[in-house]
Design an enzyme around this catalytic site. Structure first.
Site, PDB file in Angstrom:
ATOM      1  N   ASP A 182       0.879  -1.180   0.000  1.00  0.00           N
ATOM      2  CA  ASP A 182       0.000   0.000   0.000  1.00  0.00           C
ATOM      3  C   ASP A 182       0.908   1.219   0.000  1.00  0.00           C
ATOM      4  O   ASP A 182       2.078   1.109   0.370  1.00  0.00           O
ATOM      5  CB  ASP A 182      -0.899   0.017   1.253  1.00  0.00           C
ATOM      6  CG  ASP A 182      -2.123   0.923   1.088  1.00  0.00           C
ATOM      7  OD1 ASP A 182      -3.247   0.394   0.978  1.00  0.00           O
ATOM      8  OD2 ASP A 182      -1.953   2.168   1.065  1.00  0.00           O
ATOM      9  N   ILE A 183       0.373   2.346  -0.379  1.00  0.00           N
ATOM     10  CA  ILE A 183       1.173   3.572  -0.369  1.00  0.00           C
ATOM     11  C   ILE A 183       1.406   4.059   1.066  1.00  0.00           C
ATOM     12  O   ILE A 183       2.330   4.818   1.328  1.00  0.00           O
ATOM     13  CB  ILE A 183       0.521   4.663  -1.255  1.00  0.00           C
ATOM     14  CG1 ILE A 183       1.560   5.705  -1.664  1.00  0.00           C
ATOM     15  CG2 ILE A 183      -0.685   5.288  -0.582  1.00  0.00           C
ATOM     16  CD1 ILE A 183       1.130   6.564  -2.843  1.00  0.00           C
ATOM     17  N   ARG A 184       0.531   3.625   1.986  1.00  0.00           N
ATOM     18  CA  ARG A 184       0.691   3.971   3.406  1.00  0.00           C
ATOM     19  C   ARG A 184       0.975   2.702   4.192  1.00  0.00           C
ATOM     20  O   ARG A 184       0.432   1.635   3.867  1.00  0.00           O
ATOM     21  CB  ARG A 184      -0.612   4.539   4.002  1.00  0.00           C
ATOM     22  CG  ARG A 184      -1.171   5.705   3.288  1.00  0.00           C
ATOM     23  CD  ARG A 184      -2.538   6.023   3.846  1.00  0.00           C
ATOM     24  NE  ARG A 184      -3.485   4.916   3.623  1.00  0.00           N
ATOM     25  CZ  ARG A 184      -4.751   4.929   3.991  1.00  0.00           C
ATOM     26  NH1 ARG A 184      -5.239   5.951   4.644  1.00  0.00           N
ATOM     27  NH2 ARG A 184      -5.543   3.911   3.736  1.00  0.00           N
ATOM     28  N   LYS A 187     -13.604   2.866 -13.707  1.00  0.00           N
ATOM     29  CA  LYS A 187     -13.917   1.435 -13.604  1.00  0.00           C
ATOM     30  C   LYS A 187     -14.316   0.856 -14.961  1.00  0.00           C
ATOM     31  O   LYS A 187     -13.913  -0.254 -15.313  1.00  0.00           O
ATOM     32  CB  LYS A 187     -15.012   1.189 -12.555  1.00  0.00           C
ATOM     33  CG  LYS A 187     -14.531   1.407 -11.112  1.00  0.00           C
ATOM     34  CD  LYS A 187     -13.406   0.444 -10.753  1.00  0.00           C
ATOM     35  CE  LYS A 187     -12.913   0.586  -9.333  1.00  0.00           C
ATOM     36  NZ  LYS A 187     -11.729  -0.219  -9.036  1.00  0.00           N
ATOM     37  N   ASP A 237       4.130   2.592  -4.211  1.00  0.00           N
ATOM     38  CA  ASP A 237       3.199   3.416  -4.974  1.00  0.00           C
ATOM     39  C   ASP A 237       2.815   2.643  -6.232  1.00  0.00           C
ATOM     40  O   ASP A 237       3.646   2.438  -7.124  1.00  0.00           O
ATOM     41  CB  ASP A 237       3.871   4.755  -5.330  1.00  0.00           C
ATOM     42  CG  ASP A 237       2.938   5.669  -6.120  1.00  0.00           C
ATOM     43  OD1 ASP A 237       1.835   5.223  -6.516  1.00  0.00           O
ATOM     44  OD2 ASP A 237       3.313   6.832  -6.332  1.00  0.00           O
ATOM     45  N   TYR A 296     -15.055   8.062 -10.678  1.00  0.00           N
ATOM     46  CA  TYR A 296     -14.771   6.696 -10.220  1.00  0.00           C
ATOM     47  C   TYR A 296     -15.333   5.679 -11.216  1.00  0.00           C
ATOM     48  O   TYR A 296     -14.643   4.749 -11.654  1.00  0.00           O
ATOM     49  CB  TYR A 296     -15.405   6.508  -8.845  1.00  0.00           C
ATOM     50  CG  TYR A 296     -15.301   5.122  -8.266  1.00  0.00           C
ATOM     51  CD1 TYR A 296     -14.080   4.609  -7.845  1.00  0.00           C
ATOM     52  CD2 TYR A 296     -16.443   4.329  -8.105  1.00  0.00           C
ATOM     53  CE1 TYR A 296     -13.988   3.342  -7.287  1.00  0.00           C
ATOM     54  CE2 TYR A 296     -16.356   3.063  -7.545  1.00  0.00           C
ATOM     55  CZ  TYR A 296     -15.128   2.576  -7.128  1.00  0.00           C
ATOM     56  OH  TYR A 296     -15.043   1.325  -6.574  1.00  0.00           O
TER      57      TYR A 296
HETATM   58  N1  LIG Z   1     -15.277  -0.812  -0.572  1.00  0.00           N
HETATM   59  C1  LIG Z   1     -16.258  -1.029  -1.436  1.00  0.00           C
HETATM   60  O1  LIG Z   1     -17.428  -1.002  -1.055  1.00  0.00           O
HETATM   61  C2  LIG Z   1     -15.934  -1.344  -2.879  1.00  0.00           C
HETATM   62  C3  LIG Z   1     -16.995  -1.598  -3.763  1.00  0.00           C
HETATM   63  C4  LIG Z   1     -16.716  -1.876  -5.097  1.00  0.00           C
HETATM   64  C5  LIG Z   1     -15.409  -1.946  -5.537  1.00  0.00           C
HETATM   65  N2  LIG Z   1     -14.390  -1.693  -4.645  1.00  0.00           N
HETATM   66  C6  LIG Z   1     -13.028  -1.739  -5.155  1.00  0.00           C
HETATM   67  O2  LIG Z   1     -12.234  -2.570  -4.331  1.00  0.00           O
HETATM   68  C7  LIG Z   1     -10.902  -2.031  -4.262  1.00  0.00           C
HETATM   69  C8  LIG Z   1     -10.515  -1.841  -2.831  1.00  0.00           C
HETATM   70  O3  LIG Z   1     -11.417  -0.918  -2.228  1.00  0.00           O
HETATM   71  P1  LIG Z   1     -11.327  -0.564  -0.670  1.00  0.00           P
HETATM   72  O4  LIG Z   1     -12.700  -0.414  -0.148  1.00  0.00           O
HETATM   73  O5  LIG Z   1     -10.368  -1.465   0.006  1.00  0.00           O
HETATM   74  O6  LIG Z   1     -10.730   0.907  -0.786  1.00  0.00           O
HETATM   75  P2  LIG Z   1      -9.870   1.670   0.324  1.00  0.00           P
HETATM   76  O7  LIG Z   1      -9.940   3.121  -0.007  1.00  0.00           O
HETATM   77  O8  LIG Z   1     -10.242   1.201   1.682  1.00  0.00           O
HETATM   78  O9  LIG Z   1      -8.417   1.104   0.005  1.00  0.00           O
HETATM   79  C9  LIG Z   1      -7.711   1.515  -1.144  1.00  0.00           C
HETATM   80  C10 LIG Z   1      -6.257   1.524  -0.745  1.00  0.00           C
HETATM   81  O10 LIG Z   1      -5.503   1.982  -1.868  1.00  0.00           O
HETATM   82  C11 LIG Z   1      -4.400   2.664  -1.330  1.00  0.00           C
HETATM   83  N3  LIG Z   1      -3.790   3.509  -2.365  1.00  0.00           N
HETATM   84  C12 LIG Z   1      -4.229   4.695  -2.834  1.00  0.00           C
HETATM   85  N4  LIG Z   1      -3.381   5.164  -3.753  1.00  0.00           N
HETATM   86  C13 LIG Z   1      -2.380   4.252  -3.859  1.00  0.00           C
HETATM   87  C14 LIG Z   1      -1.195   4.177  -4.638  1.00  0.00           C
HETATM   88  N5  LIG Z   1      -0.867   5.137  -5.519  1.00  0.00           N
HETATM   89  N6  LIG Z   1      -0.396   3.097  -4.483  1.00  0.00           N
HETATM   90  C15 LIG Z   1      -0.703   2.111  -3.608  1.00  0.00           C
HETATM   91  N7  LIG Z   1      -1.804   2.134  -2.844  1.00  0.00           N
HETATM   92  C16 LIG Z   1      -2.630   3.191  -2.963  1.00  0.00           C
HETATM   93  C17 LIG Z   1      -4.959   3.470  -0.170  1.00  0.00           C
HETATM   94  O11 LIG Z   1      -3.939   3.855   0.730  1.00  0.00           O
HETATM   95  C18 LIG Z   1      -5.947   2.477   0.418  1.00  0.00           C
HETATM   96  O12 LIG Z   1      -5.393   1.733   1.489  1.00  0.00           O
HETATM   97  C19 LIG Z   1     -10.927  -0.747  -5.093  1.00  0.00           C
HETATM   98  O13 LIG Z   1     -10.457  -1.021  -6.389  1.00  0.00           O
HETATM   99  C20 LIG Z   1     -12.374  -0.381  -5.144  1.00  0.00           C
HETATM  100  O14 LIG Z   1     -12.683   0.372  -6.285  1.00  0.00           O
HETATM  101  C21 LIG Z   1     -14.626  -1.408  -3.330  1.00  0.00           C
END
Ligand SMILES: NC(=O)c1ccc[n+]([C@@H]2O[C@H](COP(=O)([O-])OP(=O)(O)OC[C@H]3O[C@@H](n4cnc5c(N)ncnc54)[C@H](O)[C@@H]3O)[C@@H](O)[C@H]2O)c1
Length: 284
Positions: A4-6, A115, A22, A111
């Site tokens: 993760d980036i963090r 997608k 990243d 978004y």
């Molecule tokens: N949560 C939902 O309800 C949901 C629904 C449909 C689809 N999704 C998809 O599932 C995936 C995960 O979603 P989530 O809910 O865990 O989102 P989230 O926001 O909780 O996690 C996303 C993570 O990506 C990391 N990130 C951001 N920029 C980055 C970079 N440049 N490099 C590396 N890491 C980076 C963030 O730090 C974060 O931890 C996403 O693709 C999202 O579109 C989620």
């Protein structure tokens, strides 16, 4: 290995090997794949819907640049790629109930645009370069393991935390806003199952409709009240997120996933609610 980036901290510490990376940096992605001899990349990093509307250019940059980086690395190093799409890939002129597997996809959020573009790019890498790309259109994901990430379905996670801590919740969507949802254990099963599926059975690849339940704030409140009798819900509607929810399906048809790789979720609303409350009550 997870990246993760963090660095994960607080509520969600890493419970396995972890590296800060990243995902928009193709070199860093390539080195990580090579160092760990990864055969599959689960590419989850993204900017979600509500945050994406606050900063659309950031959403485009992170979501598209990272996906392209992952796909290029996969092409060069011969690995498979899982990328989640979302119910956010649908738009206001998509049929809402049921939403077919193959249908109109003209989303109104940045978004959603990323997608849809991501689904097409993944299919392109499959047909053009033979990369084994597969994906699902996740509905709202409900989990006790991680805080919500800035999406339109965050209410269905927050409501449980507030119910356990305060016995009441103020919802940013109206009482009847119906959306597809899924409990996290089923989401993890979906992602593993589709990557293990027999490729010869797959007619579709990017991306399959999957759902487990349809929730409205009023309906979920009633189920929570069966466990917490005094629980109350109020509404303070956020027009931006309400408009996003209104543009998404009420119920998606996931029969293609059921037919092509035996998708079959385990948790319905009652089972998910009981399990969420059980875990949140026993948190330290
Ligand atoms: N949560 C939902 O309800 C949901 C629904 C449909 C689809 N999704 C998809 O599932 C995936 C995960 O979603 P989530 O809910 O865990 O989102 P989230 O926001 O909780 O996690 C996303 C993570 O990506 C990391 N990130 C951001 N920029 C980055 C970079 N440049 N490099 C590396 N890491 C980076 C963030 O730090 C974060 O931890 C996403 O693709 C999202 O579109 C989620």
């Amino acid at each position: 290995m997870a990246t993760d980036i963090r660095h994960p901290g607080g509520d969600a510490p890493a419970d396995g090997p972890f590296q800060v990376l990243d995902a928009t940096d193709p070199k860093a992605v390539g080195q990580a794949v090579m160092r760990h001899r990864a055969d599959t990349v689960y590419h989850l990093a993204a900017i979600l819907s509500a945050i994406g509307e606050k900063d659309p250019r950031l959403a485009w940059h992170v979501n598209m640049t990272s996906l392209e980086a992952v796909l290029e690395v996969a092409r060069e190093q011969g690995c498979a790629v899982f990328t989640p799409s979302s119910i956010g890939a649908f738009g206001p002129n998509t049929p809402k109930d049921p939403t077919p597997q193959d249908t109109i996809m003209r989303p109104s959020t940045m978004y959603g645009i990323t997608k849809v573009a991501g689904e097409l790019l993944c299919d392109y890498y499959h047909t053009r370069y033979g990369v084994d790309t597969r994906g699902v259109r996740f509905p709202g994901l409900i989990s006790y393991g991680a805080p919500p990430g800035g999406g339109t379905t965050d209410w269905a996670v927050d409501i449980f935390y507030q119910a356990v801590e305060h016995g009441r919740y103020t919802c940013f969507l109206g009482p009847d806003a119906q959306l597809d949802m899924m409990y996290m254990p089923d989401a993890i099963d979906a992602l593993l199952q589709i990557m293990e599926a027999d490729a010869s059975r797959l007619v579709h690849r990017n991306a399959f409709n999957v759902t487990a339940m349809q929730l409205t704030p009023e309906g979920l409140s009633a189920v929570i009240r069966e466990h917490i009798p005094g629980f109350t819900i109020e509404y303070d509607v956020d027009p931006v997120r309400q408009a996003i929810a209104d543009s998404w399906p009420d119920r998606i048809d996931d029969s293609a996933a059921r037919a092509e790789w035996d998708w079959n979720p385990k948790f319905d609303t009652a089972a998910m609610t009981a399990d969420m409350l059980e875990h949140l009550r026993h948190r330290d």
